[in-house]
Write an enzyme that holds these catalytic residues in place. Structure first.
Site, PDB file in Angstrom:
ATOM      1  N   GLY A 115      -8.062  -7.556  -1.811  1.00 52.76           N
ATOM      2  CA  GLY A 115      -8.123  -8.555  -0.744  1.00 52.76           C
ATOM      3  C   GLY A 115      -7.340  -9.828  -1.019  1.00 52.76           C
ATOM      4  N   ARG A 156       0.827  -1.222   0.000  1.00 54.26           N
ATOM      5  CA  ARG A 156       0.000   0.000   0.000  1.00 54.26           C
ATOM      6  C   ARG A 156       0.853   1.261   0.000  1.00 54.26           C
ATOM      7  NH1 ARG A 156      -4.912  -2.029   3.954  1.00 54.26           N
ATOM      8  NH2 ARG A 156      -6.202  -2.761   2.239  1.00 54.26           N
ATOM      9  N   LYS A 184     -18.754 -15.424   1.710  1.00 56.79           N
ATOM     10  CA  LYS A 184     -20.202 -15.211   1.810  1.00 56.79           C
ATOM     11  C   LYS A 184     -20.843 -14.691   0.544  1.00 56.79           C
ATOM     12  CE  LYS A 184     -20.369 -14.002   6.695  1.00 56.79           C
ATOM     13  NZ  LYS A 184     -20.548 -12.852   7.574  1.00 56.79           N
ATOM     14  N   GLY A 231     -13.166  -3.494   0.803  1.00 56.10           N
ATOM     15  CA  GLY A 231     -14.558  -3.054   0.913  1.00 56.10           C
ATOM     16  C   GLY A 231     -14.908  -1.988  -0.117  1.00 56.10           C
TER      17      GLY A 231
HETATM   18  P1  AMP Z   1     -13.924 -12.961   1.407  1.00 51.83           P
HETATM   19  O1  AMP Z   1     -13.335 -11.986   2.375  1.00 51.83           O
HETATM   20  O2  AMP Z   1     -15.397 -13.012   1.404  1.00 51.83           O
HETATM   21  O3  AMP Z   1     -13.332 -12.805   0.009  1.00 51.83           O
HETATM   22  O4  AMP Z   1     -13.505 -14.392   1.929  1.00 51.83           O
HETATM   23  C1  AMP Z   1     -12.191 -14.813   2.019  1.00 51.83           C
HETATM   24  C2  AMP Z   1     -12.143 -15.978   2.957  1.00 51.83           C
HETATM   25  O5  AMP Z   1     -13.005 -16.994   2.489  1.00 51.83           O
HETATM   26  C3  AMP Z   1     -10.768 -16.601   3.064  1.00 51.83           C
HETATM   27  O6  AMP Z   1     -10.268 -16.387   4.353  1.00 51.83           O
HETATM   28  C4  AMP Z   1     -11.021 -18.076   2.807  1.00 51.83           C
HETATM   29  O7  AMP Z   1     -10.363 -18.929   3.720  1.00 51.83           O
HETATM   30  C5  AMP Z   1     -12.507 -18.194   2.974  1.00 51.83           C
HETATM   31  N1  AMP Z   1     -13.028 -19.356   2.227  1.00 51.83           N
HETATM   32  C6  AMP Z   1     -12.910 -19.581   0.913  1.00 51.83           C
HETATM   33  N2  AMP Z   1     -13.451 -20.766   0.595  1.00 51.83           N
HETATM   34  C7  AMP Z   1     -13.914 -21.308   1.730  1.00 51.83           C
HETATM   35  C8  AMP Z   1     -14.566 -22.517   2.056  1.00 51.83           C
HETATM   36  N3  AMP Z   1     -14.847 -23.425   1.114  1.00 51.83           N
HETATM   37  N4  AMP Z   1     -14.910 -22.717   3.343  1.00 51.83           N
HETATM   38  C9  AMP Z   1     -14.627 -21.816   4.297  1.00 51.83           C
HETATM   39  N5  AMP Z   1     -14.011 -20.639   4.055  1.00 51.83           N
HETATM   40  C10 AMP Z   1     -13.659 -20.392   2.787  1.00 51.83           C
END
Ligand code: AMP
Length: 406
Positions: free
Chosen positions: A363, A40, A206, A386
Site C-alpha cells: 500500500g 504489479r 485506522k 488487504g
Molecule cells: P491506511 O490505508 O490505513 O494505511 O491509511 C492510509 C491513509 O491514511 C493515507 O491516505 C493517509 O493520508 C491517511 N493518514 C495518515 N495519517 C493521517 C492523519 N494524521 N490524518 C488523516 N489521515 C491520515
C-alpha cells in the site's frame, strides 16, 4: 505446510492457468486508458519467465477494478496485454472474454512458451461469487493452476479458489508462482522468528484495520512505533486531547488493550511526542505548525508526526535487525505533511543498507518508498494491501490454502 512451486513442476506443453494481480492504476488520456504504474505487472515477470522457460502455454487471468459482473470498457485488461508484450519482449495474445468460445479459441492457438491474457474476470458475476459453474468454465481449458496473485489471495473467488478446487479434484496440480512464494516467505517465514531487535512501524488511518496485526506482533516485536491518524486513538486512550484529528472513539478500548499488552510483555510502544497540526478551512489545509504539547488544541488536526518524533523513530529503526513497516506517518499525499513518512522511509532504507531485513507491508508505504527513489534499498515490498494485513494477522489465506502441498 509448504506449497508446491512452479519450479517443482514439469510444464512442457501444459496449459497453465495463471492467476496474476494486474489490478493496476489507469487513467484516461487522449481517449485511451493508460497505465500509471506497472509495478504489479513487473512483479510477475520472474514467474512468467519460469513458465516460458519450461515451455508452458501460459494463460493469464486477472481482475481490474470493480465492474460488478458487467463489461465496462474502461476496465478492460487490453492495455495490460500491450504493456506486458513491451516488458517481456514477447507477443501477448488477448482474448476478449475469459470463458466461452473466445477464450477456447485463443487457448487452442497457444504454442509452447506463448502468452495469452484473458479479459477481466470480474466482467462475470460468477468470479466474486465463487460460482462453481463459472469455476468449471475457467478450468475447462487448463491442465495446471498457478497462483501468483498474492494481492487477491485473501478472497475466495472463482479464479483464486474455485478453479483450484476443480483442478485438484480431477488430480491436477496447483502451485504458487514465484512472487507468491516470496510474499509467503517474507510476510510469513521471515517473521516467524525474526532477528532481534525487531522493530514494527505502523501508520495509516485506522486502528481498527490494523489492531489484529498489532496484537499478533506484540508477541514478536521489541519495539512498535505508531504514526498516522491511528496514533490519535491511542492518545485518546491515554486521556489526551486530539482536537479535530481523525480518530475512532469507539476503538479506544482496543487501543488501551494493546497498550496494556505492550506493558505486560515489555514491548517498547512509542506514540508521537510531537505532531504537525493544521486545520482544513474552505477545503484547504491552513497554517501548518509543529505542536510540541501532548494535547492538540481544539479545531486543529494532527496531520503528520513532528520532527522530534521522526528523529526518535529513525533512531529506533537504525538499531533494528528486522523491520516491518505498514502505513504512512501522516497525510503524505500532501508534500507538506510527508516529512514524517519520508524520515521513516530513509531510516528503513539506511538500516537495510547496514544489514537489517526490511519488509514493507504494501500500500502507501510502498508508494512513499517509490516516490522517494528508495524502493531498491529495502529487502521486500509486498504487492498485497488487504492480503498482506490478513496474512500478518496470522490468518491462512483461502487462495494459498487451496494450493497443493509439497
Ligand atoms: P491506511 O490505508 O490505513 O494505511 O491509511 C492510509 C491513509 O491514511 C493515507 O491516505 C493517509 O493520508 C491517511 N493518514 C495518515 N495519517 C493521517 C492523519 N494524521 N490524518 C488523516 N489521515 C491520515
Amino acid at each position: 505446510m509448504a506449497k508446491l512451486s512452479v519450479n517443482d513442476l514439469n510444464l512442457q506443453g501444459q496449459r497453465v492457468f495463471t492467476r496474476v494481480d494486474y489490478n493496476v492504476p489507469m487513467e484516461e488520456s487522449g481517449g485511451a486508458m493508460v497505465i500509471n504504474d506497472d509495478t504489479r505487472i513487473r512483479a510477475t515477470l520472474p514467474t512468467l519467465e519460469a513458465l516460458r522457460a519450461q515451455g508452458a502455454r501460459i494463460v493469464l487471468a486477472a481482475h481490474l477494478g470493480r465492474p460488478k459482473g458487467k463489461r465496462v470498457a474502461s476496465m478492460s485488461l487490453r492495455p495490460v496485454a500491450d504493456k506486458l508484450a513491451e516488458l517481456t519482449g514477447h507477443p501477448v495474445a488477448f482474448a476478449d472474454d475469459c470463458v466461452g468460445d473466445a477464450a477456447a479459441a485463443a487457448i487452442n492457438n497457444l504454442q509452447d512458451g506463448e502468452l495469452l491474457l484473458l479479459e477481466n474476470i470480474r466482467y462475470h458475476a460468477g468470479e466474486e461469487a465463487n460460482d462453481s459453474a463459472f469455476a468449471e468454465q475457467l478450468a475447462a481449458h487448463a491442465d495446471v493452476f498457478v497462483n501468483d496473485a498474492f494481492g487477491a489471495a485473501h478472497r475466495a473467488h472463482a479464479s483464486t479458489v474455485g478453479i483450484a478446487e476443480v483442478i485438484t479434484a480431477r488430480g491436477g496440480q496447483c502451485a504458487a508462482g514465484l512472487l507468491m512464494e516470496r510474499e509467503l516467505q517474507f510476510l510469513g517465514a521471515e517473521l516467524e522468528v525474526p532477528d532481534q531487535p525487531f522493530v514494527v512501524i505502523l501508520g495509516g488511518a485506522k486502528v481498527s484495520d490494523k489492531i489484529k496485526v498489532i496484537d499478533r506482533l506484540l508477541e514478536k516485536a521489541n519495539t512498535i512505533l505508531i504514526g498516522g491518524a491511528m496514533a490519535y486513538t491511542f492518545k485518546l486512550a491515554l486521556g489526551k486531547s486530539v482536537g479535530n484529528s481523525l480518530v475512532e472513539p469507539d476503538k479506544v478500548d482496543i487501543a488501551q488493550a494493546a497498550l496494556d499488552k505492550a506493558a505486560e510483555r515489555g514491548v517498547e510502544f512509542l506514540l508521537p511526542s510531537d505532531n504537525l497540526i493544521s486545520q482544513m478551512t474552505n477545503g484547504v489545509w491552513a497554517d501548518p505548525e509543529v505542536n510540541d504539547a501532548e494535547d492538540i488544541p481544539d479545531s486543529r488536526e494532527g496531520v503528520d508526526i513532528g520532527p522530534a518524533t521522526a528523529a526518535r523513530y529513525a533512531e529506533a529503526i537504525t538499531g533494528a535487525k528486522t523491520i516491518l513497516w505498514n502505513g504512512p506517518m501522516g497525510i503524505f499525499e500532501d508534500a507538506r505533511f510527508a516529512k514524517g513518512t519520508l524520515a521513516v522511509a530513509k531510516a528503513v532504507a539506511a538500516a537495510t543498507v547496514a544489514g537489517a531485513i526490511s519488509i514493507i507491508g504494501g500500500g502507501d508505504s510502498v508508494k512513499a518508498l517509490n516516490q522517494n527513489g528508495l524502493a531498491e534499498q529495502v529487502t521486500f515490498m509486498s504487492t498485497g494491501g488487504g492480503a498482506s494485513l490478513k496474512f500478518l494477522e496470522g490468518k491462512e489465506l483461502p487462495g494459498v490454502a487451496v494450493l497443493t502441498d509439497k
